[in-house]
Design a protein around this motif. Structure first.
Motif, PDB file in Angstrom:
ATOM      1  N   ALA A  45      16.795  -6.781 -16.338  1.00 36.08           N
ATOM      2  CA  ALA A  45      15.731  -6.911 -17.339  1.00 36.08           C
ATOM      3  C   ALA A  45      15.188  -5.556 -17.750  1.00 36.08           C
ATOM      4  O   ALA A  45      14.930  -5.294 -18.928  1.00 36.08           O
ATOM      5  CB  ALA A  45      14.606  -7.778 -16.779  1.00 36.08           C
ATOM      6  N   ALA A  46      15.026  -4.681 -16.766  1.00 39.45           N
ATOM      7  CA  ALA A  46      14.502  -3.348 -17.077  1.00 39.45           C
ATOM      8  C   ALA A  46      15.485  -2.546 -17.925  1.00 39.45           C
ATOM      9  O   ALA A  46      15.093  -1.768 -18.789  1.00 39.45           O
ATOM     10  CB  ALA A  46      14.199  -2.597 -15.777  1.00 39.45           C
ATOM     11  N   ALA A  47      16.811  -2.735 -17.663  1.00 40.16           N
ATOM     12  CA  ALA A  47      17.815  -1.980 -18.400  1.00 40.16           C
ATOM     13  C   ALA A  47      18.067  -2.541 -19.794  1.00 40.16           C
ATOM     14  O   ALA A  47      18.346  -1.806 -20.741  1.00 40.16           O
ATOM     15  CB  ALA A  47      19.127  -1.960 -17.613  1.00 40.16           C
ATOM     16  N   ALA A  48      17.956  -3.878 -19.923  1.00 41.08           N
ATOM     17  CA  ALA A  48      18.339  -4.517 -21.189  1.00 41.08           C
ATOM     18  C   ALA A  48      17.206  -4.623 -22.189  1.00 41.08           C
ATOM     19  O   ALA A  48      17.443  -4.692 -23.394  1.00 41.08           O
ATOM     20  CB  ALA A  48      18.895  -5.919 -20.899  1.00 41.08           C
ATOM     21  N   ALA A  49      15.971  -4.682 -21.708  1.00 41.59           N
ATOM     22  CA  ALA A  49      14.858  -4.941 -22.626  1.00 41.59           C
ATOM     23  C   ALA A  49      14.456  -3.673 -23.374  1.00 41.59           C
ATOM     24  O   ALA A  49      13.926  -2.736 -22.778  1.00 41.59           O
ATOM     25  CB  ALA A  49      13.658  -5.480 -21.855  1.00 41.59           C
ATOM     26  N   ALA A  63      10.280 -12.101 -21.919  1.00 44.51           N
ATOM     27  CA  ALA A  63       9.335 -12.102 -20.805  1.00 44.51           C
ATOM     28  C   ALA A  63       9.329 -10.745 -20.117  1.00 44.51           C
ATOM     29  O   ALA A  63      10.378 -10.188 -19.803  1.00 44.51           O
ATOM     30  CB  ALA A  63       9.696 -13.200 -19.810  1.00 44.51           C
ATOM     31  N   PHE A  64       8.149 -10.204 -19.917  1.00 47.67           N
ATOM     32  CA  PHE A  64       7.916  -8.928 -19.240  1.00 47.67           C
ATOM     33  C   PHE A  64       8.580  -7.761 -19.965  1.00 47.67           C
ATOM     34  O   PHE A  64       8.955  -6.764 -19.364  1.00 47.67           O
ATOM     35  CB  PHE A  64       8.390  -8.987 -17.784  1.00 47.67           C
ATOM     36  N   GLN A  65       8.738  -7.899 -21.272  1.00 46.37           N
ATOM     37  CA  GLN A  65       9.343  -6.846 -22.070  1.00 46.37           C
ATOM     38  C   GLN A  65       8.300  -5.815 -22.463  1.00 46.37           C
ATOM     39  O   GLN A  65       7.139  -6.128 -22.682  1.00 46.37           O
ATOM     40  CB  GLN A  65       9.970  -7.452 -23.332  1.00 46.37           C
ATOM     41  N   ASP A  66       8.744  -4.553 -22.562  1.00 41.56           N
ATOM     42  CA  ASP A  66       7.861  -3.491 -23.053  1.00 41.56           C
ATOM     43  C   ASP A  66       7.509  -3.758 -24.514  1.00 41.56           C
ATOM     44  O   ASP A  66       8.393  -4.080 -25.315  1.00 41.56           O
ATOM     45  CB  ASP A  66       8.542  -2.133 -22.944  1.00 41.56           C
ATOM     46  N   VAL A  67       6.240  -3.627 -24.850  1.00 37.95           N
ATOM     47  CA  VAL A  67       5.816  -3.833 -26.224  1.00 37.95           C
ATOM     48  C   VAL A  67       4.835  -2.739 -26.638  1.00 37.95           C
ATOM     49  O   VAL A  67       4.161  -2.139 -25.803  1.00 37.95           O
ATOM     50  CB  VAL A  67       5.149  -5.215 -26.432  1.00 37.95           C
ATOM     51  N   VAL A  68       4.785  -2.516 -27.937  1.00 38.82           N
ATOM     52  CA  VAL A  68       3.825  -1.595 -28.531  1.00 38.82           C
ATOM     53  C   VAL A  68       3.150  -2.334 -29.672  1.00 38.82           C
ATOM     54  O   VAL A  68       3.828  -2.940 -30.503  1.00 38.82           O
ATOM     55  CB  VAL A  68       4.506  -0.327 -29.067  1.00 38.82           C
TER      56      VAL A  68
END
Length: 239
Positions: A45-49, A63-68
């Motif tokens: 998830a950390a590598a793909a998102a 879910a739990f994706q980095d967003v701005v």
């Protein structure tokens, strides 16, 4: 024979051991498998998102994706989620609404943890600048109770509102605003935040599964040792 004892297992302890030992070992193996799965899932998830810029509130977010997001905080409508502990102290999660720039939608931002007044006579100061800003975080959820009683919840009578485990839908209804279906968990390095922003994905962390695996295996070893000890009988001498 060992120090005047001989190995003579009885059928009842042996039956219990044969019954429980595979179960305990199986649970240990299963929890270790969950540990490996969770570790791999978190890494993937950390590598793909990728990082997602939310402009008008229509982009899909994992879910739990980095967003701005770009927007303005509603300083007059804030929520204090009660009964949140951090380092052995009781306090609140501070949830502030953020109006998205160029959109009619709003996102609930969990700005972190603040301590509660031990006497419960005064609420913490959680004022925030309402100028246009860029906010970074993770797409997540608000904390939930272990057991939900369900039913309609009474709206708070004032702000900041002290509430217990509200959902995003609850906050949307109370504020009569259109909220995104997820909450933004404010980055640890972001401004206007508080403590305990080491967010983790929902579900048990990998370390917890590993701990359970060790516990189940330790119980299996303990059971085997007890069976062996109780099977050692004093050697009967025939003089």
């Amino acid at each position: 024979m060992l120090a005047g004892r001989e190995f003579r297992p009885e059928w009842v302890p042996s039956f219990v051991t044969v019954l429980l030992l595979p179960l305990l070992v199986g649970l240990s193996i299963w929890q270790y498998g969950r540990y490996e799965e969770r570790t791999a899932a978190n890494s993937e998830a950390a590598a793909a998102a990728p990082q997602v810029a939310i402009v008008d509130g229509t982009e899909s977010v994992g879910a739990f994706q980095d967003v701005v997001v770009n927007g303005r905080y509603f300083g007059e409508q804030q929520f204090l989620i009660d009964n949140i502990t951090h380092e052995g102290r009781v306090g609140f999660f501070v949830v502030t609404l953020l109006a998205l720039e160029g959109s009619d939608k709003t996102v609930a931002v969990n700005r972190g943890w603040v301590a509660a007044d031990p006497a419960r006579e005064q609420l913490p100061a959680i004022g925030v600048d309402t100028s246009l800003r860029q906010v970074r975080g993770r797409a997540g959820k608000l904390p939930t109770a272990g057991i939900s009683l369900g039913g309609e919840r009474a709206a708070p009578t004032g702000f900041p509102a002290v509430v217990v485990y509200p959902s995003v839908a609850d906050i949307a209804a109370w504020t009569e605003r259109e909220l995104l279906p997820w909450a933004l968990l404010l980055d640890a390095d972001a401004n206007a935040g508080y403590a305990a922003r080491d967010w983790q994905p929902t579900g048990l962390p990998p370390e917890r599964h590993l701990g359970y695996a060790v516990q189940w295996f330790a119980l299996a070893v303990t059971l085997l040792i007890l069976w062996f000890v109780f099977s050692l009988k004093k050697h009967e001498r025939n003089d």
